[in-house]
Design an enzyme around this catalytic site. Structure first.
Site, PDB file in Angstrom:
ATOM      1  N   ASP A   1       2.950  -4.256   8.194  1.00 18.97           N
ATOM      2  CA  ASP A   1       1.763  -3.436   8.002  1.00 18.97           C
ATOM      3  C   ASP A   1       0.572  -4.387   8.147  1.00 18.97           C
ATOM      4  O   ASP A   1       0.292  -5.194   7.268  1.00 18.97           O
ATOM      5  CB  ASP A   1       1.816  -2.801   6.601  1.00 18.97           C
TER       6      ASP A   1
ATOM      7  N   HIS B   1       0.861  -1.189   0.000  1.00 15.68           N
ATOM      8  CA  HIS B   1       0.000   0.000   0.000  1.00 15.68           C
ATOM      9  C   HIS B   1       0.903   1.247   0.000  1.00 15.68           C
ATOM     10  O   HIS B   1       2.002   1.222   0.553  1.00 15.68           O
ATOM     11  CB  HIS B   1      -0.832  -0.047   1.284  1.00 15.68           C
TER      12      HIS B   1
ATOM     13  N   GLN C   1      -4.682  -5.104   7.115  1.00 17.64           N
ATOM     14  CA  GLN C   1      -5.612  -6.187   6.792  1.00 17.64           C
ATOM     15  C   GLN C   1      -5.360  -7.389   7.706  1.00 17.64           C
ATOM     16  O   GLN C   1      -6.296  -8.119   8.054  1.00 17.64           O
ATOM     17  CB  GLN C   1      -5.451  -6.618   5.327  1.00 17.64           C
TER      18      GLN C   1
ATOM     19  N   LYS D   1     -10.686  -0.421  10.344  1.00 22.08           N
ATOM     20  CA  LYS D   1     -10.868  -1.633   9.521  1.00 22.08           C
ATOM     21  C   LYS D   1     -11.292  -2.823  10.377  1.00 22.08           C
ATOM     22  O   LYS D   1     -11.733  -3.830   9.866  1.00 22.08           O
ATOM     23  CB  LYS D   1      -9.575  -1.963   8.774  1.00 22.08           C
TER      24      LYS D   1
ATOM     25  N   CYS E   1      -4.761   2.354  -3.760  1.00 21.34           N
ATOM     26  CA  CYS E   1      -3.520   2.878  -3.153  1.00 21.34           C
ATOM     27  C   CYS E   1      -2.340   1.937  -3.380  1.00 21.34           C
ATOM     28  O   CYS E   1      -1.448   1.848  -2.511  1.00 21.34           O
ATOM     29  CB  CYS E   1      -3.690   3.143  -1.651  1.00 21.34           C
TER      30      CYS E   1
HETATM   31  N1  PLP Z   1      -1.893  -0.765   4.523  1.00 24.88           N
HETATM   32  C1  PLP Z   1      -2.826  -1.561   4.017  1.00 24.88           C
HETATM   33  C2  PLP Z   1      -2.469  -2.983   3.644  1.00 24.88           C
HETATM   34  C3  PLP Z   1      -4.138  -1.095   3.866  1.00 24.88           C
HETATM   35  O1  PLP Z   1      -5.082  -1.883   3.377  1.00 24.88           O
HETATM   36  C4  PLP Z   1      -4.423   0.245   4.234  1.00 24.88           C
HETATM   37  C5  PLP Z   1      -5.768   0.807   4.003  1.00 24.88           C
HETATM   38  O2  PLP Z   1      -6.460   0.412   3.106  1.00 24.88           O
HETATM   39  C6  PLP Z   1      -3.412   1.021   4.781  1.00 24.88           C
HETATM   40  C7  PLP Z   1      -2.147   0.488   4.904  1.00 24.88           C
HETATM   41  C8  PLP Z   1      -3.650   2.439   5.237  1.00 24.88           C
HETATM   42  O3  PLP Z   1      -4.533   2.454   6.301  1.00 24.88           O
HETATM   43  P1  PLP Z   1      -5.081   3.844   6.912  1.00 24.88           P
HETATM   44  O4  PLP Z   1      -5.541   4.636   5.733  1.00 24.88           O
HETATM   45  O5  PLP Z   1      -6.185   3.419   7.823  1.00 24.88           O
HETATM   46  O6  PLP Z   1      -3.951   4.486   7.607  1.00 24.88           O
END
Ligand code: PLP
Length: 409
Positions: free
Chosen positions: A202, A125, A205, A228, A366
């Site tokens: 990270d 991401h 998910q 999430k 993203c």
């Molecule tokens: N990393 C992953 C794998 C994600 O799916 C997301 C959000 O979709 C993020 C990072 C970023 O999360 P946030 O926008 O809640 O900070």
């Protein structure tokens, strides 16, 4: 909380699922982006916003004490949920993005110099790409990329080639938000540690779709977002091993993260407050604790079987649609499917589905480098969670067929 083991009882906790969108009953399949909130979360937010509201840690009055108790209680709930050794290792942030940025700033300042290297993955991401590009630029470090194969799986053979003593941190996703692949993180942690690097996972998910035990994973950092996992927006967690956090300076300065301040010099508060400058989202954090307690109240076996049944129905249905390609083929996946359909634009499809009351995600999600890797401008993503039903999969598949026929005319 009683163990929740049937779909109706679970859905009853989520008032948002009962709404109509474009005149149709909402079918919500964008859970990978954000999940709906159970009553225990909205209840806590309402209760605190409308009464139990006093700034934490600082005052001696009753409301402050109550809020401090709820905030620190939630920290303990998070600790237990991820099996961290101590609440000192649990830092409240505003989400995964903020957690990764915290490490990319503080860890880099303390441990990364010119000539060192950082590894990220091409499937990651943007939240795990951009902060590391910025950090490497500042430090004069090299950013190395772990590639994925045509199925979207990590190229572990390539990892061996790029992982040497210059690498100070490997920062990668536990579970891909586009492909739904559960990455072999335990193997990666072992390899990284053997090479002298630390690992940030990270878990945006991962926290939702696996039982995260940070001690078992042996990762050095684990980042996730509250929203999430049925919690409030603007909440998140950075787990970090105490031995590393203690050697990192703060990223942001301000109130509550200090020990003593003179006009010349400041000494910093011990963990975890050193990394929580300013008034945190203490109401959100308290409600995140409730969200995690809600997850703990779900019958694990029911959730597993239910999600497996839904995923089978979804995948079999999608495979029957001519010209549809699903991305990410791996032995272990979460209930999520990202796909393209020949001759149909992802945004048109998602817009038509929305008119039919079905919410899915479309676009790059993203993950622009991953889209380039697969040579597409975007995909449609259907991401399921525990409150989705077989009937909803049926509606999605029928709506999809209708939309595809309309767009192909
Ligand atoms: N990393 C992953 C794998 C994600 O799916 C997301 C959000 O979709 C993020 C990072 C970023 O999360 P946030 O926008 O809640 O900070």
């Amino acid at each position: 909380m009683a163990l929740l083991n049937n779909i109706q009882d679970i859905r009853d906790q989520f008032p948002a699922l009962g709404q109509k969108v474009n005149g149709k009953d909402l079918v919500y399949f964008d859970n990978g982006a954000t999940a709906q909130k159970p009553l225990c979360v909205t209840g806590r937010l309402n209760e605190m916003n409308s009464g139990i509201n006093g700034n934490i840690h600082r005052a001696v009055h009753d409301l402050s004490a109550k809020c401090t108790m709820l905030y620190e209680g939630a920290r303990e709930t998070v600790r237990a949920f991820i099996n961290a050794e101590s609440t000192d290792e649990v830092i409240f942030t505003s989400g995964t993005t903020a957690s990764v940025n915290l490490v990319a700033n503080s860890f880099t300042a303390s441990f990364i110099s010119k000539g060192d290297a950082v590894i990220i993955c091409e499937a990651d991401h943007h939240s795990n790409i951009v902060p590391w590009q910025m950090a490497c630029e500042r430090a004069g470090a090299e950013l190395r990329i772990l590639p994925v194969d045509d199925n979207g799986c990590w190229r572990m053979d390539e990892l061996d080639k790029i992982l040497d003593r210059k690498v100070k941190i490997v920062s990668v996703a536990h579970i891909s938000n586009v492909l739904g692949i559960v990455n072999p993180v335990e193997e990666l942690v072992k390899k990284a540690h053997a090479a002298g690097a630390v690992v940030l996972l990270d878990g945006a998910q991962g926290i939702v779709h696996s039982s995260v035990d940070v001690q078992k994973l042996n990762c050095d950092f684990y980042a996730f977002s509250g929203h999430k996992i049925y919690g409030p927006t603007g909440t998140g967690i950075l787990y970090g091993k105490r031995s590393i956090l203690e050697r990192m300076g703060p990223w942001m300065g301000g109130g509550d993260m200090v020990e003593t301040v003179t006009l010349q010099k400041t000494t910093y508060a011990p963990l975890p407050l050193r990394f929580e400058a300013g008034t945190p989202n203490f109401i959100g954090a308290a409600a995140l604790g409730d969200a995690l307690q809600f997850v703990s109240s779900l019958d694990k076996e029911f959730v597993h079987n239910h999600e497996e049944r839904l995923t089978d129905l979804l995948m079999n249905g999608l495979r029957n649609i001519e010209g549809l390609k699903i991305y990410g083929d791996a032995p272990e996946k979460i209930p999520l499917a990202s796909f393209t359909i020949d001759g149909v634009h992802h945004a048109d499809l998602a817009m038509l589905l929305d008119k039919m009351g079905v919410a899915v995600r479309s676009g790059m999600m993203c993950c622009e480098p991953l889209m380039s890797r697969f040579g597409v401008t975007g995909m449609v993503r259907v991401s399921l969670t525990v409150y989705n039903t077989e009937e909803e999969i049926d509606i999605l598949l029928k709506s999809l067929s209708r939309a595809v026929n309309m767009l192909r005319q």
